[in-house]
Design a protein around this motif. Structure first.
Motif, PDB file in Angstrom:
ATOM      1  N   ASP A   1       0.875  -1.164   0.000  1.00 13.75           N
ATOM      2  CA  ASP A   1       0.000   0.000   0.000  1.00 13.75           C
ATOM      3  C   ASP A   1       0.915   1.218   0.000  1.00 13.75           C
ATOM      4  O   ASP A   1       2.125   1.094   0.125  1.00 13.75           O
ATOM      5  CB  ASP A   1      -0.906  -0.011   1.241  1.00 13.75           C
ATOM      6  CG  ASP A   1      -2.136   0.872   1.081  1.00 13.75           C
ATOM      7  OD1 ASP A   1      -2.387   1.346  -0.047  1.00 13.75           O
ATOM      8  OD2 ASP A   1      -2.853   1.091   2.073  1.00 13.75           O
ATOM      9  N   GLU A   2       0.345   2.375  -0.154  1.00 13.62           N
ATOM     10  CA  GLU A   2       1.166   3.572  -0.184  1.00 13.62           C
ATOM     11  C   GLU A   2       1.946   3.691   1.122  1.00 13.62           C
ATOM     12  O   GLU A   2       1.363   3.670   2.209  1.00 13.62           O
ATOM     13  CB  GLU A   2       0.265   4.803  -0.379  1.00 13.62           C
ATOM     14  CG  GLU A   2       1.027   6.034  -0.751  1.00 13.62           C
ATOM     15  CD  GLU A   2       0.086   7.169  -1.111  1.00 13.62           C
ATOM     16  OE1 GLU A   2       0.341   8.288  -0.649  1.00 13.62           O
ATOM     17  OE2 GLU A   2      -0.893   6.927  -1.839  1.00 13.62           O
ATOM     18  N   ASP A   3       3.262   3.756   1.029  1.00  9.46           N
ATOM     19  CA  ASP A   3       4.171   3.866   2.173  1.00  9.46           C
ATOM     20  C   ASP A   3       4.115   2.677   3.132  1.00  9.46           C
ATOM     21  O   ASP A   3       4.457   2.815   4.302  1.00  9.46           O
ATOM     22  CB  ASP A   3       3.922   5.164   2.949  1.00  9.46           C
ATOM     23  CG  ASP A   3       4.220   6.394   2.117  1.00  9.46           C
ATOM     24  OD1 ASP A   3       5.089   6.291   1.224  1.00  9.46           O
ATOM     25  OD2 ASP A   3       3.580   7.436   2.342  1.00  9.46           O
ATOM     26  N   VAL A   4       3.663   1.517   2.662  1.00  6.79           N
ATOM     27  CA  VAL A   4       3.671   0.300   3.475  1.00  6.79           C
ATOM     28  C   VAL A   4       4.489  -0.733   2.724  1.00  6.79           C
ATOM     29  O   VAL A   4       4.091  -1.200   1.661  1.00  6.79           O
ATOM     30  CB  VAL A   4       2.241  -0.234   3.729  1.00  6.79           C
ATOM     31  CG1 VAL A   4       2.301  -1.508   4.548  1.00  6.79           C
ATOM     32  CG2 VAL A   4       1.387   0.814   4.412  1.00  6.79           C
ATOM     33  N   ARG A   5       5.652  -1.060   3.281  1.00  9.19           N
ATOM     34  CA  ARG A   5       6.553  -2.005   2.630  1.00  9.19           C
ATOM     35  C   ARG A   5       6.822  -3.180   3.556  1.00  9.19           C
ATOM     36  O   ARG A   5       6.964  -3.005   4.768  1.00  9.19           O
ATOM     37  CB  ARG A   5       7.868  -1.334   2.258  1.00  9.19           C
ATOM     38  CG  ARG A   5       7.698  -0.299   1.181  1.00  9.19           C
ATOM     39  CD  ARG A   5       9.010   0.311   0.809  1.00  9.19           C
ATOM     40  NE  ARG A   5       8.805   1.236  -0.305  1.00  9.19           N
ATOM     41  CZ  ARG A   5       9.783   1.814  -0.955  1.00  9.19           C
ATOM     42  NH1 ARG A   5      11.039   1.580  -0.614  1.00  9.19           N
ATOM     43  NH2 ARG A   5       9.529   2.629  -1.943  1.00  9.19           N
ATOM     44  N   ILE A   6       6.898  -4.362   2.963  1.00 14.17           N
ATOM     45  CA  ILE A   6       7.246  -5.562   3.717  1.00 14.17           C
ATOM     46  C   ILE A   6       8.330  -6.315   2.955  1.00 14.17           C
ATOM     47  O   ILE A   6       8.412  -6.239   1.733  1.00 14.17           O
ATOM     48  CB  ILE A   6       6.030  -6.478   3.957  1.00 14.17           C
ATOM     49  CG1 ILE A   6       5.418  -6.940   2.633  1.00 14.17           C
ATOM     50  CG2 ILE A   6       4.991  -5.812   4.830  1.00 14.17           C
ATOM     51  CD1 ILE A   6       4.343  -7.996   2.778  1.00 14.17           C
TER      52      ILE A   6
END
Length: 119
Positions: free
Chosen positions: A67-72
């Motif tokens: 998602d926007e600005d959500v990194r895994i």
């Protein structure tokens, strides 16, 4: 007698090779090619069902933006497929699939209800 057993054993090995081993190796080769062709910008789905865009790669891990600005970070081998562009467009547009009506199942009857229905 010993020659017949050897022929039977070889036939069984050949059968198992063509039925199990060969298709599995082809599938492993295809998955290795998929992992080797990953590049930033690809939309992928993981074995856990997470959709994301590849933003960074290294030998063992892939950084996905889900998602926007959500990194895994996920293990590279957990990537199962690259999402085709037309599927990605359908997912992003929010279009429902062909069957929008939920499938419902009748509530199972208890033993007493079955007995009453038979009488």
């Amino acid at each position: 007698m010993s020659g017949g057993f050897l022929v039977l054993l070889l036939a069984m090995f050949g059968f198992m090779y063509f039925l199990l081993i060969r298709p599995q190796r082809a599938q492993q080769r295809k998955h290795a090619e998929l992992l080797g062709s990953l590049k930033p910008g690809d939309e992928v789905v993981t074995a856990g069902g997470i959709y994301g865009e590849v933003v960074e790669l290294d030998a063992e891990r892939v950084m996905l933006e889900i998602d926007e600005d959500v990194r895994i970070a996920v293990a590279r081998r957990s990537i199962t497929a690259v999402v085709p562009p037309e599927e990605l467009e359908r997912l992003e547009s929010g279009e429902p699939e062909e069957s929008t009506e939920p499938v419902t199942v009748d509530e199972p009857m208890t033993a007493e209800e079955r007995d009453a229905a038979r009488s």
